[in-house]
Design an enzyme around this catalytic site. Structure first.
Site, PDB file in Angstrom:
ATOM      1  N   CYS A 124     -68.865 -64.000   3.393  1.00 36.21           N
ATOM      2  CA  CYS A 124     -69.697 -64.213   4.584  1.00 36.21           C
ATOM      3  C   CYS A 124     -68.843 -64.755   5.726  1.00 36.21           C
ATOM      4  O   CYS A 124     -69.179 -64.618   6.880  1.00 36.21           O
ATOM      5  CB  CYS A 124     -70.867 -65.144   4.280  1.00 36.21           C
ATOM      6  SG  CYS A 124     -70.470 -66.894   4.348  1.00 36.21           S
ATOM      7  N   GLN A 810     -82.097 -62.088   6.198  1.00 33.56           N
ATOM      8  CA  GLN A 810     -81.865 -60.983   5.274  1.00 33.56           C
ATOM      9  C   GLN A 810     -82.923 -59.893   5.433  1.00 33.56           C
ATOM     10  O   GLN A 810     -82.837 -58.870   4.794  1.00 33.56           O
ATOM     11  CB  GLN A 810     -81.902 -61.490   3.832  1.00 33.56           C
ATOM     12  CG  GLN A 810     -80.698 -62.327   3.461  1.00 33.56           C
ATOM     13  CD  GLN A 810     -80.757 -62.841   2.033  1.00 33.56           C
ATOM     14  OE1 GLN A 810     -80.831 -64.029   1.826  1.00 33.56           O
ATOM     15  NE2 GLN A 810     -80.717 -61.975   1.058  1.00 33.56           N
ATOM     16  N   GLU A1272     -75.847 -59.618  -8.173  1.00 36.18           N
ATOM     17  CA  GLU A1272     -76.650 -60.596  -8.899  1.00 36.18           C
ATOM     18  C   GLU A1272     -76.339 -60.713 -10.384  1.00 36.18           C
ATOM     19  O   GLU A1272     -76.272 -61.813 -10.911  1.00 36.18           O
ATOM     20  CB  GLU A1272     -78.134 -60.256  -8.725  1.00 36.18           C
ATOM     21  CG  GLU A1272     -78.598 -60.404  -7.295  1.00 36.18           C
ATOM     22  CD  GLU A1272     -80.076 -60.161  -7.146  1.00 36.18           C
ATOM     23  OE1 GLU A1272     -80.534 -59.115  -7.585  1.00 36.18           O
ATOM     24  OE2 GLU A1272     -80.759 -61.036  -6.591  1.00 36.18           O
TER      25      GLU A1272
HETATM   26  S1  FES Z   1     -67.072 -66.702   2.319  1.00 35.13           S
HETATM   27 FE1  FES Z   1     -66.940 -68.779   1.816  1.00 35.13          FE
HETATM   28  S2  FES Z   1     -68.941 -69.487   2.196  1.00 35.13           S
HETATM   29 FE2  FES Z   1     -69.141 -67.358   2.475  1.00 35.13          FE
END
Ligand code: FES
Ligand SMILES: Cc1cc2nc3c(=O)[nH]c(=O)nc-3n(C[C@H](O)[C@H](O)[C@H](O)COP(=O)(O)OP(=O)(O)OC[C@H]3O[C@@H](n4cnc5c(N)ncnc54)[C@H](O)[C@@H]3O)c2cc1C
Ligand code: FES
EC number: 1.2.3.7
Length: 1340
Positions: A124, A810, A1272
């Site tokens: 992220c 999302q 998941e």
């Molecule tokens: S890449 Fe480290 S918190 Fe998302």
């Protein structure tokens, strides 16, 4: 003396504050002294790479490099600090480097950023800038040292330093392994073979080729640039006055005294003494101080002075500097013992907080917090054990007192200043010439959830003892000792005086040790209200035992007498003693992680699909240029919101006001349900909606009651904190447990299409059973998402009653709908835009909607932009998280372990609204079917309670079901006294039972790869051989036990239709839009690969060129409708399929897609894992030694991305099963409020050896280019950690049983989730040491 006179004594006031950020000069004539560096950088500069992850020094997302000129030595010091705690006024004369300053897209990226990208170390990306700065600082500092020149292309950094450089930084996505690898590429001692999967080189490349493919690093260019102009600004002391507030930096004790006197008559709250201001991370600032006094420029407080008698350390010396000084020793030479003690003190201090906190946290600040506020300090305990003296100044009175007295005094008045400490240099009391052999022993201990720091200890201890070899008895005598304990729920660290006295001048033997431990039990008693009190006391016992028992050479001799003679035998060369010491040693790893294997099979069939290309946008994430919602600059007149939430589970809300006497700054208005023109909807799913605000009735603690809107986020948060709600609880009885819900039939309905079918005939299965377990119970708690970016949105009113909302969501489509309904405007008036999300894990689906809706409502009402960045505490309180549940089961089984029937009664706590909870039965049963239970019957109730609604969290219901299955298997194995692995094996599906359980989604017989994976893993990871070795280890070790486990998982995957749009622009560049959201899972990357593949099929040019020409753009709910939810691990696959169809039939777009996808529903996938752990029986600490995962990804769309997903999910599962406690008070209000209490895994808690193999199981006509999901399922594999811990505990209990500590039923026990240190220790026996000693004595 009047104020005017005082000010003159502190030199000229109203200086300007000068500093540089990434080379840009800033000069401020005014600044509120309470402003943090982070607040300034994020709101006043364009540098948004510093992220607010916690605001309390616990996550590292805000780390910057601070460079400071030292005019005395004419050198620049570079060190990291957390900008969320560093006060802006304290950076005068400093240069600040953020991730953008390390490298960026315009001036060129730094190899750190490129290597992070190539090693797939950013998902992220929210943690990545902080990680990069932490590593950058380590490089800069290593390369400044006079170590030998490194190999070309490397730095002087070592592997161990590289790993530790990021030890204080949290990442919730990656699982750390790829980050550690990226860091290690710079280390001069790295073995290139040890570096994991990356996009720079291919397997089999030589080291030279590998190095040549890495973005080059030249250590000569590594030095951080410090700008000359700042040298002139490096004033001694700095004072500033701003709107009635003052910042003073006195440069002498006299000036300090005058300033303190100036405050005379006040209660002390208007003035604040600061050094590093890190104390604010723990004790949140609730009052606004008018005056700040910075102690760092007073020479007496900054000294480090060494002589033969010891080390003097000024109070404002940072912990990092103190560590350096303690390690350095003394030019004139301390004696050997002294050096040993100083070194151990330094080693212990290195486990306090994290590097970027220690770099600004002062020794004095720590001791003052311990003295005044009973902070559970490590420094106080370790310094207490070595007779440290402290100097304090109150008014004109200066005193030198012992640390013990200092701590025992009533809390010092605010005007008392700690000047410094003196740690004596220890030496032996005995005269060496008297031919006695005497030795000084010193050891420190701490038991904390994270081994190398960034976690407060449950207890800390430090022991100093002088021991001699006793001539007459050949035993060891203890001449004297100092035993200090702290942080166990005591007001302050203590010396266990009674035990010290008892032990002094005693010959050590088992009896003496036993008596000492009995005495200790009565000395270390946590105060009422401390969590796990018995555990903490048992730690004290364990540590003392660990310290003294190796010295007991001859346990046969229980007599106690004073020694009168000593000889000079080789006291500690005795191999037996050494062996005794070794058995307590934590497993010694020179580095945190050992080399790991990642095996992936690449195919070129659908090139570039299946290629491990780097994640789109990873480098701009690393440089901090990637824009998240809170990074969007505030439009003019933008206001900020903060939620006021209920603290009662069920009550009528009579009114809201601010605390009497408080007048919160900058508040514009309060918005509640009364301001809603449309429907009171905050979030919605197909199962119903949740109100945005409680109306007259609040239905859970944590429910939103109102939104306070203010001019800044800080003011909005402060105001929300000051809100007082008037409740009426009369005749209202909340439902706070699933049992209550069951009794009151309070359930949510499960629609028939989600109601799973029972399998077989339960009664018949039970009748066939040889044995039965009836009404066994398991309880499972919740888990918090801990995305690094908390919930956030920005709503901007547009013309004609329209509203544009930027949301970290999302599922923008559903947020869009909620906003339109709540505002009472048509859907086409709303546009929700989501570019990227700083971690979701399910928590940014339904739970993000009320944030967007509330901002939109406020913006609509106030006709101005409104934004919100929910603070970590509120986020944790409202999140709901994973579903807790209670499970009761009846199971029947044959004598060989084959299970014939299982019945489950499950009560799921869904909270106050349905959210997605009705899918839980479906998800759980799908996962439970991983074993052939013979017959499977169940009754699953989704309970409506007065708690925050629980929402989807990565593998919702599935991870719990995976755990339940294993718990039942373990129970059966224990009942039959069989090896668990054999019970697992015998209950694995054969194809016919698979068909019975999964019907058509079982796939073809050849696709059922689980049995072959099961066997493959046993061979590839030498499971049986390791099991044998482990048994041997357990036989030889009393205080460490190992466990191993092999578990399978099965994961049914569902595909949902998702839209896609591919546009080819005039210049041939391509724009792609998809319904799925980039959450860090690499969706954009896979989509690009698929687009390139599909367009290459219709001859649009070479694929590499295509990849270059392509951009996936942010989701916009008016541009691409019906984006749906990004969840369930398959959105990447669906989005890829959508763009493939777009590319193939550009005109037809979505026609026919839905039917196609529906047809593809319901395939299942397999993985399995072997895991080995080691449990320390004295502390309950678990170390995951090795993990071997084999994961069937079908044909991976991008193995690098999938590998990251597998490791990241697995580590999140480790958090659930081992670490993360999400407790609530009796009203259901969450009480874990941030990084201090909620402990997600860190780089030191992941498996030491983390092997992953992605199995390419080939074609499947029903899957998108044969890919299976990876987001998941691996989380469910983490259940194996729990199983392996259980196996180790079983060994410990068997041993405890042999000592008479447990009865015959010792092998049947429940291991809670999470299996935290107290939980593990309790099962291993809180009194195991006492039992062992009693048993030893009894045998004599
Ligand atoms: S890449 Fe480290 S918190 Fe998302
Ligand atoms: C994330 C995090 C983790 C931590 N983990 C640990 C841990 O594991 N173990 C541990 O022991 N500590 C831990 N700490 C505490 C840390 O050591 C202290 O916050 C730090 O040492 C305080 O120093 P400071 O210079 O920042 O103090 P400040 O925050 O500037 O001041 C703290 C308090 O002391 C007062 N003060 C400071 N210096 C003086 C002085 N000389 N005379 C009088 N008053 C003074 C201030 O007015 C204030 O009230 C942690 C801190 C953080 C933020
Ligand atoms: S935001 Fe500063 S350490 Fe977390």
């Amino acid at each position: 003396m009047g104020e005017q006179t005082q000010i003159t004594t502190t030199k000229k006031i109203e200086q300007t504050l000068v500093f540089a950020v990434n080379g840009q000069r800033f000069e401020l004539s005014q600044a509120d002294p309470s402003t943090t560096l982070l607040e300034f950088l994020r709101s006043q500069t364009s540098f948004k790479s510093v992220k607010l992850g916690c605001g309390e020094g616990g996550c590292g997302a805000c780390v910057v490099l601070l460079s400071k000129y030292d005019p005395k030595h004419d050198k620049v010091e570079d060190f990291t600090v957390s900008s969320c705690l560093t006060l802006l006024c304290s950076v005068n004369g400093c240069s600040i480097t953020t991730a953008e300053g390390v490298g960026n897209s315009k001036d060129g990226f730094h190899p750190i950023q490129e290597r992070f990208s190539g090693f797939h170390a950013s998902q992220c990306g929210y943690c990545t800038p902080g990680m990069c700065v932490s590593l950058y600082s380590a490089l800069v500092n290593a390369d400044k040292t006079d170590r030998p020149e490194p190999r070309p292309g490397f730095s002087k950094l070592t592997v161990s330093e590289a790993e530790k450089s990021i030890a204080g930084n949290l990442c919730r996505c990656t699982g750390y392994r790829p980050i550690a690898d990226a860091c290690k590429t710079f280390a001069t001692d790295v073995d290139m073979e040890d570096l994991g999967f990356n996009s720079f080189w291919k397997k089999g490349d030589t080291d030279e080729v590998k190095l040549s493919r890495l973005p080059p690093y030249n250590q000569n260019n590594a030095t951080c640039m410090f700008h000359e102009f700042l040298k002139k600004e490096a004033k001694v002391g700095f004072n500033m006055a701003s709107e009635g507030c003052h910042w003073y930096s006195p440069i002498s004790l006299e000036q300090l005294q005058s300033l303190l006197q100036m405050d005379e008559g006040n209660d002390g709250t208007s003035m604040k003494i600061v050094v590093g201001n890190t104390g604010m991370g723990y004790y949140k600032e609730l009052v606004h101080h008018k005056k700040y006094i910075d102690l760092r420029y007073i020479p007496e407080l900054s000294i480090i002075k060494k002589d033969q008698t010891g080390i003097e350390i000024g109070a404002s010396v940072t912990i990092s500097k103190a560590i350096e000084a303690l390690k350095e020793g003394n030019e004139d030479g301390f004696n050997q013992e002294g050096n040993m003690v100083f070194k151990k003190l330094a080693d212990h201090m290195e486990r306090i907080a994290s590097g970027f906190v220690r770099n600004s946290a002062s020794v004095g600040g720590n001791l003052i917090m311990a003295q005044r506020k009973h902070f559970p300090s490590d420094i106080a305990t370790i310094l207490l054990s070595v007779d440290t003296m402290v100097d304090i100044l109150t008014g004109q009175r200066q005193e030198s007192i012992t640390l013990e007295e200092f701590l025992a005094r009533p809390p010092l008045v605010s005007k008392t200043v700690l000047l410094g400490i003196k740690i004596p240099c220890w030496k032996l009391c005995r005269d060496i010439s008297s031919k006695t052999y005497t030795k000084l022993l010193y050891e420190t201990y701490r038991a904390a959830p994270r081994p190398i720091g960034n976690a407060l200890p449950y207890l800390n201890a430090a022991f100093l003892a002088e021991v001699s070899l006793c001539k007459t008895s050949a035993g060891i005598a203890l001449n004297n000792c100092r035993l200090a304990f702290g942080a166990y729920g005591t007001k302050h660290s203590i010396r266990a005086r009674k035990v010290e006295e008892f032990l002094s001048v005693k010959l050590l033997n088992v009896g003496v040790l036993y008596e000492a431990i009995k005495l200790l039990e009565s000395s270390v008693i946590p105060e009422d209200g401390t969590s796990s009190p018995a555990y903490r006391s048992s730690l004290a016992v364990g540590f003392l035992f660990e310290f003294l028992s190796p010295l007991i050479n001859n346990p046969a001799d229980i007599s106690s007498f004073s020694c009168d003679g000593y000889n000079s035998a080789l006291l500690f060369n005795d191999s037996k003693i050494k062996q005794n010491f070794d058995q307590f040693d934590q497993i010694k790893f020179s580095t945190l992680l050992s080399s790991a294997k990642q095996v992936v099979q690449l195919t070129e069939e659908y090139y570039p699909v299946g290629e491990p290309i780097t994640k789109t946008g990873a480098t701009i994430q690393a440089s901090g240029e990637a824009v998240y919602v809170d990074d969007i600059s505030s439009p003019r007149n933008c206001l900020h919101g903060a939620f006021i939430y209920s603290t009662e589970p069920l009550a009528r809300v009579k009114g809201i006001k601010f605390k009497p006497g408080s007048s919160p700054d900058g508040v514009t208005t309060l918005i509640s349900f009364k301001d809603i023109r449309g429907e009171n909807i905050g979030a919605q799913t197909i199962f119903g909606s949740e109100p945005l605000f409680a109306d007259e009735l609040t239905e859970c603690a944590g429910q939103r009651i109102a939104l306070v809107v203010a001019d800044t986020q800080k003011n909005a948060d402060m105001a929300a904190n000051l809100a007082v709600i008037d409740y009426d609880k009369e005749n209202l009885e909340p439902i706070l447990s699933v049992e209550d819900a069951f009794e009151r039939s309070s359930f949510f309905e499960v629609p028939p299409f989600l109601d799973p079918e029972q399998v077989g005939d339960f009664s018949k299965g039970m009748a066939e059973a040889d044995h039965k377990i009836l009404s066994a119970e398991i309880k499972l708690g919740s888990q918090y998402y801990f995305y690094m970016e908390t919930q956030t949105a920005l709503a901007v009113p547009d013309e004609d009653n329209c509203m544009v909302v930027y949301s970290s969501s999302q599922c923008p489509e559903f947020a869009h709908d909620s906003i339109a309904k709540c505002l009472g405007i048509p859907g086409h008036n709303v546009r929700v835009i989501t570019r990227r999300v700083g971690g979701g894990f399910g928590g940014k689906a339904i739970k993000a909607m009320p944030v967007s809706t509330a901002c939109a409502l406020a913006a609509y009402k106030l006709h101005c932009p409104v934004r919100m960045y929910v603070n970590r505490k509120t986020d944790m309180i409202m999140a709901g998280g994973r579903h807790p549940m209670k499970i009761t089961y009846n199971v029947g089984f044959k004598t060989n372990g084959k299970i014939t029937a299982l019945k489950l009664d499950i009560l799921i706590d869904a909270g106050m609204s349905a959210d997605i909870s009705p899918v839980m039965p479906h998800n759980m049963i799908g996962s439970l079917k991983k074993y052939n239970w013979g017959a499977l019957a169940f009754d699953i109730k989704v309970c409506k309670t007065n708690r925050p609604s629980r929402s989807a969290m990565r593998a919702p219901g599935e991870v719990q079901a995976s755990f339940i299955s294993e718990a039942i298997i373990e129970h059966v194995a224990s009942a039959l006294a069989l090896e668990v692995d054999s019970v697992r094996s015998i209950n694995l599906h054969k194809y016919d039972s698979l068909e019975l359980f999964f019907k058509t989604s079982a796939g073809e017989p050849l696709e059922y790869t689980l049995p072959s994976i099961w066997d493959k893993l046993a061979t590839s990871s030498s499971f049986y051989h390791r099991t044998e070795k482990l048994k041997e280890f357990n036989r030889c070790n009393k205080w460490r036990k190992r466990g191993i486990s092999r578990v399978p998982i099965v994961h049914p995957v569902m595909l949902r239709a998702t839209p896609g749009k591919v546009s080819i622009l005039r210049d041939g560049s391509i724009v792609v839009e998809v319904g799925g959201i980039e959450l860090g899972q690499g969706l954009w990357t896979k989509v690009k690969q698929m687009t390139a593949y599909a367009l290459s099929l219709i001859q649009c040019g070479g694929t590499e060129e295509l990849l270059e020409k392509m951009r996936v753009i942010q989701a916009d709910t008016l541009s691409l409708i019906q984006g749906g939810f990004t969840s369930g691990s398959t959105t990447s696959e669906s989005s890829c399929e959508a763009v493939r169809l777009c590319c193939n039939i550009l005109v037809e777009r979505l026609t026919g897609l839905k039917e196609r996808l529906v047809e593809q529903m319901g395939s299942i996938k397999w993985e399995t894992l072997i895991l080995q752990v080691e449990v320390n029986l004295l502390t309950g600490q678990t170390t995951i030694l090795q993990t071997d995962i084999i994961y069937d990804c079908g044909q991976s769309l991008n193995p690098a991305v999938d590998l990251g997903q597998i490791e990241g999910a697995f580590v999140q599962g480790i958090g659930f099963f081992m670490l993360e406690e999400y407790p609530t008070n009796s009203k259901g209000l969450v009480v874990a409020e941030g990084t201090w209490t909620y402990k997600i895994p860190t780089v030191d808690t992941i498996p030491k050896k983390f092997n992953v193999e992605i199995l390419n199981s080939g074609h499947h006509k029903k899957r998108i280019l044969s890919s299976k999901a990876s987001g998941e399922p691996p989380l469910k594999l983490a259940v194996s950690v729990h199983c392996a811990i259980r196996a180790a505990i079983k060994e410990a209990r068997q041993q405890l049983h042999s000592w008479g500590g447990l009865d015959e039923s010792h092998s049947v026990f429940q291991l809670e989730v999470p299996a935290t240190m107290p939980v593990v220790k309790e099962l291993c026996g809180l009194d195991s040491v006492q039992r062992f000693l009693q048993w030893t004595i009894g045998r004599k």
